[in-house]
Design a protein around this motif. Structure first.
Motif, PDB file in Angstrom:
ATOM      1  N   UNK A 170     -10.320  17.050   1.780  1.00 41.76           N
ATOM      2  CA  UNK A 170     -11.250  15.926   1.816  1.00 41.76           C
ATOM      3  C   UNK A 170     -11.104  15.052   0.584  1.00 41.76           C
ATOM      4  N   UNK A 171     -10.985  15.667  -0.583  1.00 37.92           N
ATOM      5  CA  UNK A 171     -10.838  14.904  -1.814  1.00 37.92           C
ATOM      6  C   UNK A 171      -9.518  14.129  -1.838  1.00 37.92           C
ATOM      7  N   UNK A 172      -8.439  14.741  -1.336  1.00 38.08           N
ATOM      8  CA  UNK A 172      -7.159  14.042  -1.257  1.00 38.08           C
ATOM      9  C   UNK A 172      -7.260  12.837  -0.325  1.00 38.08           C
ATOM     10  N   UNK A 173      -7.918  13.024   0.822  1.00 38.25           N
ATOM     11  CA  UNK A 173      -8.077  11.913   1.762  1.00 38.25           C
ATOM     12  C   UNK A 173      -8.874  10.767   1.180  1.00 38.25           C
ATOM     13  N   UNK A 174      -9.958  11.079   0.475  1.00 41.89           N
ATOM     14  CA  UNK A 174     -10.765  10.027  -0.139  1.00 41.89           C
ATOM     15  C   UNK A 174      -9.990   9.310  -1.246  1.00 41.89           C
ATOM     16  N   UNK A 175      -9.197  10.062  -1.989  1.00 40.64           N
ATOM     17  CA  UNK A 175      -8.408   9.448  -3.056  1.00 40.64           C
ATOM     18  C   UNK A 175      -7.348   8.506  -2.481  1.00 40.64           C
ATOM     19  N   UNK A 176      -6.682   8.920  -1.406  1.00 37.13           N
ATOM     20  CA  UNK A 176      -5.692   8.049  -0.765  1.00 37.13           C
ATOM     21  C   UNK A 176      -6.354   6.843  -0.102  1.00 37.13           C
ATOM     22  N   UNK A 177      -7.581   7.009   0.383  1.00 34.93           N
ATOM     23  CA  UNK A 177      -8.309   5.877   0.921  1.00 34.93           C
ATOM     24  C   UNK A 177      -8.597   4.845  -0.162  1.00 34.93           C
ATOM     25  N   UNK A 178      -8.937   5.319  -1.359  1.00 32.47           N
ATOM     26  CA  UNK A 178      -9.146   4.412  -2.487  1.00 32.47           C
ATOM     27  C   UNK A 178      -7.869   3.645  -2.804  1.00 32.47           C
ATOM     28  N   UNK A 179      -6.737   4.336  -2.813  1.00 32.62           N
ATOM     29  CA  UNK A 179      -5.463   3.660  -3.063  1.00 32.62           C
ATOM     30  C   UNK A 179      -5.170   2.622  -1.980  1.00 32.62           C
ATOM     31  N   UNK A 180      -5.458   2.962  -0.733  1.00 28.96           N
ATOM     32  CA  UNK A 180      -5.208   2.034   0.371  1.00 28.96           C
ATOM     33  C   UNK A 180      -6.041   0.769   0.235  1.00 28.96           C
ATOM     34  N   UNK A 181      -7.316   0.924  -0.086  1.00 32.27           N
ATOM     35  CA  UNK A 181      -8.183  -0.241  -0.277  1.00 32.27           C
ATOM     36  C   UNK A 181      -7.714  -1.092  -1.460  1.00 32.27           C
ATOM     37  N   UNK A 182      -7.216  -0.432  -2.497  1.00 32.61           N
ATOM     38  CA  UNK A 182      -6.715  -1.162  -3.662  1.00 32.61           C
ATOM     39  C   UNK A 182      -5.498  -2.002  -3.300  1.00 32.61           C
ATOM     40  N   UNK A 183      -4.574  -1.437  -2.538  1.00 32.61           N
ATOM     41  CA  UNK A 183      -3.390  -2.194  -2.126  1.00 32.61           C
ATOM     42  C   UNK A 183      -3.760  -3.352  -1.199  1.00 32.61           C
ATOM     43  N   UNK A 184      -4.792  -3.175  -0.399  1.00 29.36           N
ATOM     44  CA  UNK A 184      -5.229  -4.265   0.475  1.00 29.36           C
ATOM     45  C   UNK A 184      -5.792  -5.427  -0.336  1.00 29.36           C
ATOM     46  N   UNK A 185      -6.555  -5.123  -1.387  1.00 33.80           N
ATOM     47  CA  UNK A 185      -7.116  -6.181  -2.229  1.00 33.80           C
ATOM     48  C   UNK A 185      -6.015  -6.926  -2.983  1.00 33.80           C
ATOM     49  N   UNK A 186      -5.016  -6.192  -3.488  1.00 36.07           N
ATOM     50  CA  UNK A 186      -3.945  -6.811  -4.279  1.00 36.07           C
ATOM     51  C   UNK A 186      -2.851  -7.426  -3.420  1.00 36.07           C
ATOM     52  N   UNK A 187      -2.886  -7.258  -2.104  1.00 40.83           N
ATOM     53  CA  UNK A 187      -1.804  -7.707  -1.224  1.00 40.83           C
ATOM     54  C   UNK A 187      -1.538  -9.208  -1.296  1.00 40.83           C
ATOM     55  N   UNK A 188      -2.528 -10.108  -1.191  1.00 33.83           N
ATOM     56  CA  UNK A 188      -2.202 -11.549  -1.268  1.00 33.83           C
ATOM     57  C   UNK A 188      -1.625 -11.960  -2.609  1.00 33.83           C
ATOM     58  N   UNK A 189      -2.052 -11.318  -3.686  1.00 32.36           N
ATOM     59  CA  UNK A 189      -1.511 -11.648  -5.015  1.00 32.36           C
ATOM     60  C   UNK A 189      -0.087 -11.099  -5.163  1.00 32.36           C
ATOM     61  N   UNK A 190       0.173  -9.962  -4.530  1.00 34.11           N
ATOM     62  CA  UNK A 190       1.533  -9.431  -4.527  1.00 34.11           C
ATOM     63  C   UNK A 190       2.472 -10.364  -3.767  1.00 34.11           C
ATOM     64  N   UNK A 191       1.991 -10.916  -2.673  1.00 35.52           N
ATOM     65  CA  UNK A 191       2.795 -11.857  -1.903  1.00 35.52           C
ATOM     66  C   UNK A 191       3.102 -13.112  -2.720  1.00 35.52           C
TER      67      UNK A 191
END
Length: 415
Positions: free
Chosen positions: A194-215
């Protein structure tokens, strides 16, 4: 008033060396004046062998200067520790300073010195016209020289500021999301699924926020310097926000919406994080076990001990980044082509070293991009510009080795 203490108190009675029975019970003593009481309280016991005393010598009372010796005046003890603490403190300060310098050199190599390799690598990845794939470092060095000769050094250092902005947005988004949500930013040693899943979810949300700036940062690093305007350092932020709200620089109808880019972007980011974390832990475990066995087999010098305190983590980070970049290079090629499509970007011709080329791809999505590259460019088309990765990590390894030599030399001179 006389002080009261129990009979048979042995602590102060130890001073009476002339009395019989050092460890026996002594009758209670009464002090007739304050000077007698001060004698017992202010002067510590004279134990032979303590404070470099010899038999027959006694410690001077508190406040009396120590007598001088034939070799010179006696050294006053330093406050807060022994006289040997100064070299230890200077060695520790040098160790911290050198460790900070090593980390700074590694950070400088990853983000500044290797930036020309990142620029050329991305240009080769998005150039579907290219006939030369630049799979070896020799052709990469040749094309870098051509770009520098025709356009100047700026052609190899463009978009460097935007890469730092993307890193800052990523760190800030991760901190804010973890602050306002129960998603853990770090995984404890006693982890669970459960903790691993929540941690990877945090990473996923972070990449989604930074995606337009990465582009937007990707466009700045591949856009040709010949037709590029002098943009400000915050142009990446402006372009990223404009990409989200649908305003800013006009794009063509082939531009993929951000919703179509979420899956490949998050997939690449999460896989990169998982692979690098596993390899980092594995390499660090091997290096620590090797260091522990070498310490048991033979005595280790202080210089080697300090090197073992800093370099295993740097080597583990180096190996983790290298392996994750090599493994995910085909996916990164697909990701960059999807991000650059429809942005009206004009890149440099990586076959000739001069002239420019437009990007006019028409991929419908991630699966179509993979199939098209495989059919038109072959399997090696996913590895265009791979020679720049070899140069990048060769340069990084060389900088680590040089800093290690400098660090060991400084420590040996300080010991």
């Amino acid at each position: 008033m006389h002080p009261r203490r129990p009979d048979g108190f042995d602590g102060l009675g130890y001073r009476g060396r002339d009395e019989q029975g050092f460890g026996g019970a002594f009758p209670a003593r009464s002090f007739s004046s304050a000077s007698d009481l001060g004698h017992w309280v202010t002067t510590p016991p004279d134990i032979p062998g303590s404070r470099n005393l010899h038999w027959g010598e006694k410690s001077p009372p508190y406040g009396v200067p120590a007598p001088s010796t034939p070799e010179g005046p006696a050294e006053e003890p330093l406050p807060g520790g022994s006289g040997g603490s100064v070299p230890a403190q200077s060695s520790e300060q040098l160790s911290r300073f050198a460790g900070f310098g090593i980390g700074l050199a590694s950070l400088f190599t990853e983000n500044v010195l290797a930036h020309p390799c990142i620029v050329l690598r991305r240009q080769c990845q998005v150039n579907y016209h290219a006939r030369h794939y630049h799979l070896t470092p020799f052709t990469v060095i040749n094309i870098m020289y051509s770009f520098n000769k025709t356009q100047g050094p700026r052609a190899l250092w463009k978009g460097m500021g935007s890469t730092f902005i993307v890193q800052g947005v990523t760190l800030g988004a991760e901190g804010l999301i973890s602050e306002f949500t129960p998603l853990p930013r770090e995984v404890s040693q006693k982890w669970n699924p459960k903790q691993i899943g929540e941690h990877l979810l945090l990473k996923s949300l972070t990449y989604m926020v930074a995606m337009p700036f990465y582009s937007a940062s990707l466009i700045e690093t591949v856009q040709s310097e010949i037709i590029r305007d002098n943009t400000g350092i915050l142009e990446c932020v402006k372009e990223g926000i404009g990409r989200v709200i649908g305003m800013g620089v006009p794009h063509s109808k082939r531009l993929l919406p951000l919703l179509s880019l979420i899956f490949p972007t998050v997939l690449h980011g999460v896989l990169h994080y998982i692979i690098s974390s596993i390899i980092q832990k594995f390499v660090l475990l091997i290096l620590k076990r090797k260091t522990y066995n070498s310490h048991l087999a033979e005595s280790t010098s202080p210089v080697q001990s300090m090197l073992d305190a800093y370099f295993p983590e740097l080597i583990a980070n180096f190996a983790a980044s290298l392996c994750s970049d090599v493994i995910l290079y085909p996916l990164e090629t697909v990701l960059h082509r999807l991000h650059i499509q429809g942005t009206r970007t004009i890149i440099d011709n990586t076959d000739l070293g001069y002239e420019v080329l437009p990007i006019n791809t028409q991929y419908e999505g991630m699966r179509d991009c993979i199939n098209t590259i495989k059919q038109e460019e072959g399997v090696l088309g996913f590895y265009k510009g791979f020679g720049a990765v070899i140069i990048q990590y060769t340069l990084h390894a060389a900088v680590l080795q040089i800093t290690k030599i400098i660090y060991s030399t400084l420590l040996q001179n300080s010991v």
